[in-house]
Each structure stands twice: as structure tokens, then as C-alpha cells.
Design a protein around this motif. Structure first.
Motif, PDB file in Angstrom:
ATOM      1  N   ARG A  67      33.172  52.220  28.290  1.00 13.93           N
ATOM      2  CA  ARG A  67      31.851  51.963  28.738  1.00 13.93           C
ATOM      3  C   ARG A  67      30.999  53.022  28.150  1.00 13.93           C
ATOM      4  N   ARG A  81      37.119  44.882  25.160  1.00 12.53           N
ATOM      5  CA  ARG A  81      36.515  44.158  26.304  1.00 12.53           C
ATOM      6  C   ARG A  81      37.498  42.876  26.690  1.00 12.53           C
ATOM      7  N   ALA A 109      30.839  52.989  24.002  1.00 15.82           N
ATOM      8  CA  ALA A 109      30.875  51.773  23.368  1.00 15.82           C
ATOM      9  C   ALA A 109      30.350  51.740  22.184  1.00 15.82           C
ATOM     10  N   GLU A 167      34.626  48.188  37.882  1.00 21.58           N
ATOM     11  CA  GLU A 167      34.868  48.818  36.632  1.00 21.58           C
ATOM     12  C   GLU A 167      34.630  47.269  35.588  1.00 21.58           C
ATOM     13  N   LYS A 168      35.188  46.406  36.277  1.00 22.87           N
ATOM     14  CA  LYS A 168      35.624  45.005  35.303  1.00 22.87           C
ATOM     15  C   LYS A 168      33.928  44.731  34.988  1.00 22.87           C
ATOM     16  N   HIS A 228      26.548  45.729  23.533  1.00 22.09           N
ATOM     17  CA  HIS A 228      27.142  46.388  22.742  1.00 22.09           C
ATOM     18  C   HIS A 228      25.951  46.527  21.473  1.00 22.09           C
ATOM     19  N   ARG A 283      36.257  53.614  31.722  1.00 16.87           N
ATOM     20  CA  ARG A 283      35.026  54.025  31.749  1.00 16.87           C
ATOM     21  C   ARG A 283      34.541  54.809  30.563  1.00 16.87           C
ATOM     22  N   VAL A 296      27.965  45.508  29.661  1.00 18.96           N
ATOM     23  CA  VAL A 296      27.686  46.425  28.711  1.00 18.96           C
ATOM     24  C   VAL A 296      27.090  45.563  27.546  1.00 18.96           C
ATOM     25  N   ASN A 354      31.289  46.234  35.560  1.00 18.86           N
ATOM     26  CA  ASN A 354      30.538  47.122  34.770  1.00 18.86           C
ATOM     27  C   ASN A 354      30.579  46.914  33.164  1.00 18.86           C
ATOM     28  N   LEU A 355      31.923  46.678  32.925  1.00 16.92           N
ATOM     29  CA  LEU A 355      32.232  46.433  31.588  1.00 16.92           C
ATOM     30  C   LEU A 355      31.756  45.120  30.964  1.00 16.92           C
ATOM     31  N   ASP A 356      31.610  43.992  31.761  1.00 17.83           N
ATOM     32  CA  ASP A 356      31.110  42.932  31.389  1.00 17.83           C
ATOM     33  C   ASP A 356      29.773  42.733  30.860  1.00 17.83           C
TER      34      ASP A 356
END
Lengths: 301, 247
Positions: B61, B76, B64, B217-218, B226, B58, B224, B220-222
Motif C-alpha cells: 500500500r 492486489r 504501490a 488491511e484489505k 494506483h 502494508r 488505493v 485499505n488496499l481496495d
């Protein structure tokens, strides 16, 4: 992190207690709550409470917390006799307690009986493998013995489980820097920036690490992080200002002859040089010539 | 109609007050028994690790944009690659809590202990009240109430002619059972174990699936995007410094 108001409160209480104004217990509680390391004061004032049986019994069950606090402070001040007495009292009160066992192990560590302390810690960890304090003690122990690679190993093991503990990341970063393993250190500082992006010190140290790594890309990045530090501190951080100057001249050196236009913020260096000069003028005018010569050499190269 | 029933003072002395006192005492007793029976819960390594992992992901994220793109991509990948990413949960491996409960007898045991300490005294006191005090009219409320309250206040008396403001002994028991929580938190301190509603909450929260939060969470991270925030900082630093110089 200790906020400014809390720190003021602690300092106020400390001076009050030092001047015999009372409030020793409040001071000790606050120190414990904020996890400050003021062992000499804690030892002095804690002992004064513990030696006074009336004050001591007025604390009720908090008495034992105070014993623990004083024991740890005593170990920090190398008053092992006092620490031993405190631990003895606690042992009598709580036989077989793990928390007291931890103190005993710490006493062994303070006596530099490494093997025995290690044994005590690992047996404690067997019972409860999530005791973060013991994990950290082990790292500290390895460090105290000069076994830096061991400390790194323990820390990595610890971080594998408690990977959101940024204090551990900071420790690891500092160890890596001391070993000149800058790539690894930069990872740690990135982690710290991620965890607390508003703390300028992390940006600053990360920039230092990047600058030390060298290379055009890293220098550009370092310059940006120095800029971030300046932004976060309001331009009051001299180290960041020097960093900008160094980075820009470093970049200039690397790109010399390639005729590549340095288009991003050419003003930054001159501005930081100006601010540096101003700051030195105000704070220590005697060192101004040193600064101007240093800056000159940077600009010339 | 309101004054046609006179309650004997002996009822107050032998039913109303003893009932309340017994309820309080049983509540206190239950607190201490459950304190005795509560086993030290040793959390699982995996659960702690997952919790920490989620915090770290988190953080990544949220912040980042403060680290260079290369570092972000490396992280990531570390978290969410399909082979051995930390956040990647292989399909079918996320066990559901029910299965987990069966596979772990300790967990079932714990639940049972919790339930037992709650159910046994309740059934016992209920049986006791039913046996000794059934049919008593134990108290009277000093204000009139509508018929709808009859089920609440006159449990155990099947007379429709009795005024609703009279409280039967069984209803008094129920009122005590649910109404003494405030008193317990006074006597036993804030986190007393007798708080039934909280326990219900815990039980429903029990089935939280940690692997689900990992998956979320994964995802969400995917997604993002940057965008390195640092280049902007150079301009901001410039303005800060300009201000300093001109001052």
C-alpha cells in the motif's frame, strides 16, 4: 542494511584492533550486532580473547556468545577443528540446548555431510518450526550441493510463512536470475522495491531484468527504472546510464518504421551519454574511445 | 494534636521495617517463581503468517506507486480477491478470542498460571498483615494532610480523631505493594515480571483479533488509487543529469 556511520565505526575499530590498539571485544560485538561477515578477523581476534583466560572470564556470561560467534566464523574459514572445540565447550555448558544443536548441525554441514546435516536440521525444525536461521541454512545447503531447484523450493516454503523477509526475496530473485527465469525474478524484485523503495540497487536490478525480458512495454518500463536509479544515486551509477542508452536504442529499433513519435523525454539518452563521457574522461580517459564507439553504434542502430 | 501520639520504636523495628522487607522478598520470590512457571510460548503458524502478511500488504500500500500498474493489480488481486485472497477473511470464521481461549486449553492454562503467581502471594501477604498487624499505627508522615487521605493512609483504623499524617500498617502494606515497582526494576533488571501494570496491558491486548487487522488491511488496499510514479522519475533524472553535465 549497514549505515555509513556504522560502517565507518566498524572499519575504525578493525584497523585499531589489527594494529594492536585493543578494543577487540567491542569490535566483535559490533560485528555481531550488524551481522557482518568478516569471519577471518572475527576468528583471529575472537581466538585471542578466548585463549586468554583472564580476558575470557572478564566477559562474564557474554563468553558463551563469543564462543558461538567464533565457532560460526571458524566454520566459515574452514577451521573445523577450532569450531569443534568451541562447540564442545558450549555443549558442556548447555547440554541439550537447541542453539548448540544448531551449531552442531552447521558443523555437519560444513563437513559436507549433507544427509546428516539435513537430518539434524529437520529434527531441530520439528521442535521449533519458526527458526528462521535453520530455514535459511537449508536453502544454503541445497544451494551448496548445486541443487538449485531444491533451494527454490525451500525458499518458497520459507517465504510462504515469512513473507515480509526481504533478504529471502532478494536471494530468490538472484537464484531466478541465475536460472534465467526472468519473469519470476521480476516478481521478486518488485517485492523488494515495495519493501524498500529508496534503495537504488533494487531499481537497477529490476530494470536489468525488464530489459532482459525485452518487448516494447518492458523496455519502456526498464528505461523508467533506470531513470529512477539515476535519480536516487544522483547520476553516479554508470550502469544505469548505460541502461538508458541501451533502452532508448532498443525502443528505437522496435518502433522503427512505425513512425511512432517517441515523445517522452528524448533528451534523456543524449544527456546520459554526455554524463557517461564526462565520467569516463575523469575516471579513465584511456577507455574513452571504447565508450564513444559503443555509443556511436547504439545511436546508429 | 500533632504530638499526642508517640510511636514506639519497637513498632518501627517489628512492624514497619519487617513489612517492607517481606514485601521486597516476596516480590523477588514471585519473580523467580513466575520465571519457573512461564512456559515457552510456541506461536501459532497462522498468527505469524498473518503478521507477516499484514506487513507485506502494508508495504504494497505504501509503495504501490513504485511498481507498474500491472504488477500492482496482480498483487492486489492476490491479496484481496473474494475466493482465496490472502487477506480475505470469510465471514464468521474470524473466531473471537473468548472462543479461542476455550478451544485452546493451553492458553487458559497460561493465563491461570500468570494470575496465580500474582494473586496467591498477594492474598497471603494481605492475610498475614491483617492477622498480625491490624490496627497498628506504623509510621507518621512529616507533613500534614487533608481528610481525603484518610482512606488511603489509615486503612484499618476506624478512628476519625487520629491525625491523617499517621499511616496504619495495612496502608503501609498497600503503599509498599504499589510503590516498590521502581525498586524491583532496580534489583531484577528492567523487564521484571512483577510489573503489574504492564501485565494488565498485556491482558487487555490479549484479545486483539488478527483477522480484524487483515480485514482492515484489505479495505485499505481496495481503496488505493494506483498511479505509477516512475514516469515522473524520467524528468527528475533529466534534471539531475542536466546539473551534472553543466557542472
Amino acid at each position: 542494511m549497514v549505515s555509513k556511520t556504522e560502517e565507518e565505526e566498524v572499519n575504525r575499530l578493525e584497523s585499531q584492533v589489527d594494529n594492536g590498539g585493543g578494543g577487540a571485544w567491542e569490535y566483535l560485538s559490533l560485528v555481531r550486532k550488524l551481522k557482518l561477515r568478516r569471519s577471518d578477523k572475527v576468528l583471529k581476534h575472537g581466538c585471542s580473547i578466548l585463549n586468554d583466560s583472564k580476558k575470557r572470564s572478564a566477559l562474564g556470561s557474554e563468553e558463551w556468545t563469543l564462543y558461538e560467534q567464533v565457532a560460526i566464523a571458524a566454520m566459515d574459514c574452514q577451521r573445523l577443528d577450532l569450531a569443534k572445540d568451541c562447540i564442545k565447550v558450549l555443549q558442556k555448558k548447555f547440554p541439550g540446548s537447541k542453539r548448540v544443536g544448531r551449531l552442531e548441525a552447521m558443523l555437519l554441514e560444513a563437513k559436507e555431510l549433507w544427509a546428516e546435516a539435513e537430518k539434524a536440521y529437520s529434527s531441530l525444525l520439528e521442535e521449533n518450526q519458526f527458526d528462521q536461521v535453520i530455514h535459511k541454512r537449508r536453502v544454503a545447503m541445497a544451494k551448496a550441493q548445486g541443487n538449485i531447484s531444491g533451494a527454490i523450493e525451500w525458499l518458497n516454503k520459507y517465504l510462504e510463512i515469512f513473507m515480509a523477509d526481504h533478504d529471502a526475496w532478494r536471494e530468490l530473485g538472484e537464484i531466478y536470475i541465475s536460472l534465467q527465469m526472468y519473469k519470476q525474478a521480476s516478481y521478486c524484485y518488485e517485492e523488494l522495491i515495495l519493501a524498500q523503495p529508496t534503495i537504488p540497487l533494487y531499481h537497477l536490478t529490476y530494470a536489468d531484468v525488464l530489459y532482459t525480458l525485452g518487448g516494447l512495454e518492458n523496455l519502456h518500463a526498464a528505461k523508467k527504472y533506470y531513470a529512477a536509479t539515476i535519480d536516487l544515486t544522483g547520476g553516479k551509477n554508470m550502469r544505469a546510464l548505460f541502461g538508458i542508452c541501451l533502452c532508448v536504442s532498443g525502443i528505437g529499433q522496435l518502433t522503427k518504421g512505425r513512425n511512432k513519435e517517441d515523445k517522452e523525454s528524448p533528451e534523456l539518452q543524449t544527456l546520459s551519454a554526455l554524463v557517461l563521457e564526462k565520467g569516463y574522461k575523469q575516471q579513465s580517459p584511456t577507455k574513452l574511445p571504447l565508450l564513444t564507439s559503443a555509443l556511436k553504434s547504439l545511436k546508429l542502430s | 494534636m500533632a504530638d499526642d501520639l508517640v510511636l514506639d520504636t519497637a513498632i518501627r523495628d517489628w512492624v514497619l521495617i519487617p513489612l517492607s522487607v517481606v514485601m521486597v522478598l516476596i516480590g523477588v520470590l514471585r519473580y523467580f517463581v513466575s520465571k519457573l512457571m512461564r512456559s515457552d510460548q510456541v506461536p501459532d503458524v497462522k498468527i505469524i503468517k498473518e503478521g507477516q502478511l499484514v506487513i507485506r500488504a502494508r508495504n504494497l500500500r505504501a509503495a504501490a506507486n513504485f511498481i507498474p500498474a500491472k504488477s500492482f493489480r496482480a498483487r492486489r488481486y492476490y491479496y484481496s480477491n473474494e475466493e482465496n485472497g490472502l487477506l480475505h477473511v470469510p465471514k464468521g470464521q474470524g473466531q473471537n478470542p473468548q472462543a479461542q481461549m476455550f478451544s485452546d486449553p493451553n492458553m487458559a492454562m497460561d493465563m491461570m498460571k500468570k494470575n496465580l503467581s500474582m494473586i496467591i502471594p498477594q492474598t497471603l501477604t494481605f492475610a498475614w498483615v491483617n492477622f498480625f498487624f491490624s490496627g497498628f499505627v506504623a509510621a507518621k508522615i512529616p507533613f500534614p494532610l487533608t481528610q481525603r487521605f484518610r482512606a488511603m493512609l489509615q486503612n484499618g483504623i476506624d478512628l476519625s480523631t487520629v491525625d491523617v499524617s499517621y499511616v496504619s500498617s495495612r496502608s503501609w502494606y498497600f503503599l509498599n505493594l504499589f510503590g516498590l515497582r521502581g525498586l524491583f526494576s532496580l534489583i531484577l533488571g528492567e523487564e521484571n515480571a512483577t510489573d503489574d501494570t504492564q501485565r494488565m496491558m498485556q491482558m487487555s491486548g490479549f484479545g486483539m483479533d488478527p483477522s480484524k487487522s487483515l480485514g482492515a488491511e484489505k479495505d485499505n488496499l481496495d481503496i488505493v488509487q494506483h498511479e505509477w510514479a516512475l514516469p515522473k522519475f524520467e524528468q527528475r533524472a533529466e534534471t539531475v543529469l542536466k546539473k551534472l553535465v553543466s557542472r
